[in-house]
Design an enzyme around this catalytic site. Structure first.
Site, PDB file in Angstrom:
ATOM      1  N   PRO A 224       0.841  -1.210   0.000  1.00  0.00           N
ATOM      2  CA  PRO A 224       0.000   0.000   0.000  1.00  0.00           C
ATOM      3  C   PRO A 224       0.874   1.258   0.000  1.00  0.00           C
ATOM      4  O   PRO A 224       1.755   1.408   0.831  1.00  0.00           O
ATOM      5  CB  PRO A 224      -0.790  -0.098   1.313  1.00  0.00           C
ATOM      6  CG  PRO A 224      -0.628  -1.490   1.776  1.00  0.00           C
ATOM      7  CD  PRO A 224       0.652  -2.022   1.201  1.00  0.00           C
ATOM      8  N   GLU A 225       0.643   2.103  -0.978  1.00  0.00           N
ATOM      9  CA  GLU A 225       1.382   3.362  -1.074  1.00  0.00           C
ATOM     10  C   GLU A 225       0.465   4.488  -0.589  1.00  0.00           C
ATOM     11  O   GLU A 225      -0.709   4.252  -0.275  1.00  0.00           O
ATOM     12  CB  GLU A 225       1.790   3.603  -2.531  1.00  0.00           C
ATOM     13  CG  GLU A 225       2.708   2.529  -3.098  1.00  0.00           C
ATOM     14  CD  GLU A 225       4.183   2.802  -2.808  1.00  0.00           C
ATOM     15  OE1 GLU A 225       4.486   3.789  -2.109  1.00  0.00           O
ATOM     16  OE2 GLU A 225       5.018   2.027  -3.289  1.00  0.00           O
TER      17      GLU A 225
END
Ligand code: ZN
Length: 271
Positions: free
Chosen positions: A2-3
């Site tokens: 997850p960015e």
């Protein structure tokens, strides 16, 4: 992983379901995340409410009374809204149940995520107190980027991925922003002109905003029992395209390793 855009999308996806409704049950199925989940969590949270959720870098900050529940999704974490009756997935490690009949579950197969509790001023927390500006605020701009880069010999890609300089620019977005700006990822940060940093800043903001707005179309995926997080694949021009033709000049894209991360770039278009 997850960015920043996925974390922002998560924030928007869960907020309306869990704010201003008392916690009724907290189930810690596996406390062994990156750091142990504090035992005191249930005692602190029961009958209390989340009053707001904000984000700092990739940390979700859930305000409860004067304290904060910090959630980080690590390498593989996701949050979703279900009903408490929904059968657990093997990797659902924590569940927060609310008086409105909804439950928030953290699923994290690789367990690099974190759930922490703190009552100190959040910006002074050791995980957050050294962080640079948010990329989507005016605090992040080409003047500061240029000034901080002077005399720096480190590669520009590593410079913009350094969370003391600016937070939330993960590997994918660094690759894409440098390509969009025509900047060679290995160029020394201190050797890049102010004009080029201006372009880079514009592209970083544009690419992150695009990713967040695309994520907006997946908000419904945060609700329900599919177990699939609402993450999304953006159209990527260089990341993951090693050997494929550059969209601008058709020459094959090259891959190198920088700081043990994959960098893909065009030897012709990026100088
Ligand atoms: Zn090219």
């Amino acid at each position: 992983m997850p960015e920043l855009p996925e974390v922002e999308t998560t924030l928007r996806g869960i907020s309306s379901h869990v704010i201003n409704t008392p916690f009724t049950r907290i189930t810690i199925r596996n406390p062994k995340l990156r750091w142990p989940v504090p035992d005191e969590l249930a005692a602190q949270l029961l009958q209390q409410q989340i009053t707001k959720i904000t984000r700092r870098a990739k940390y979700l900050l859930l305000s409860v009374n004067q304290c904060t529940l910090i959630i980080h999704l690590g390498m593989s974490g996701s949050l979703r809204i279900v009903t408490p009756e929904t059968p657990y997935d093997k990797h659902d490690h924590i569940e927060f149940c609310f008086a409105n009949g909804k439950a928030l579950r953290l699923k994290d197969p690789r367990r690099f995520g974190a759930v922490l509790w703190t009552c100190e001023p959040i910006n002074e927390h050791p995980l957050l107190n050294h962080l640079g500006p948010e990329p989507l605020t005016d605090e992040f701009n080409s003047d500061t980027l240029f000034n901080l880069s002077r005399n720096k010999t480190m590669a520009v890609k590593q410079f913009i991925m350094n969370s003391k300089i600016v937070v939330g620019i993960g590997n994918i977005y660094a690759n894409e922003a440098l390509f969009a700006s025509g900047i060679h990822p290995g160029r020394a940060a201190g050797k890049i002109s102010k004009k080029r940093y201006k372009q880079l800043c514009i592209n970083i903001k544009r690419i992150l905003e695009q990713a967040i707005s695309q994520g907006g179309t997946t908000l419904k995926d945060f609700v329900g029992g599919t177990g699939k997080p609402g993450y999304f694949k953006q159209e990527l021009l260089v990341y993951g395209r090693k050997g494929l033709p550059c969209v601008q000049c058709q020459k094959p894209l090259k891959e190198i390793r920088q700081g043990n991360r994959s960098t893909v770039y065009c030897t012709h278009c990026q100088t």
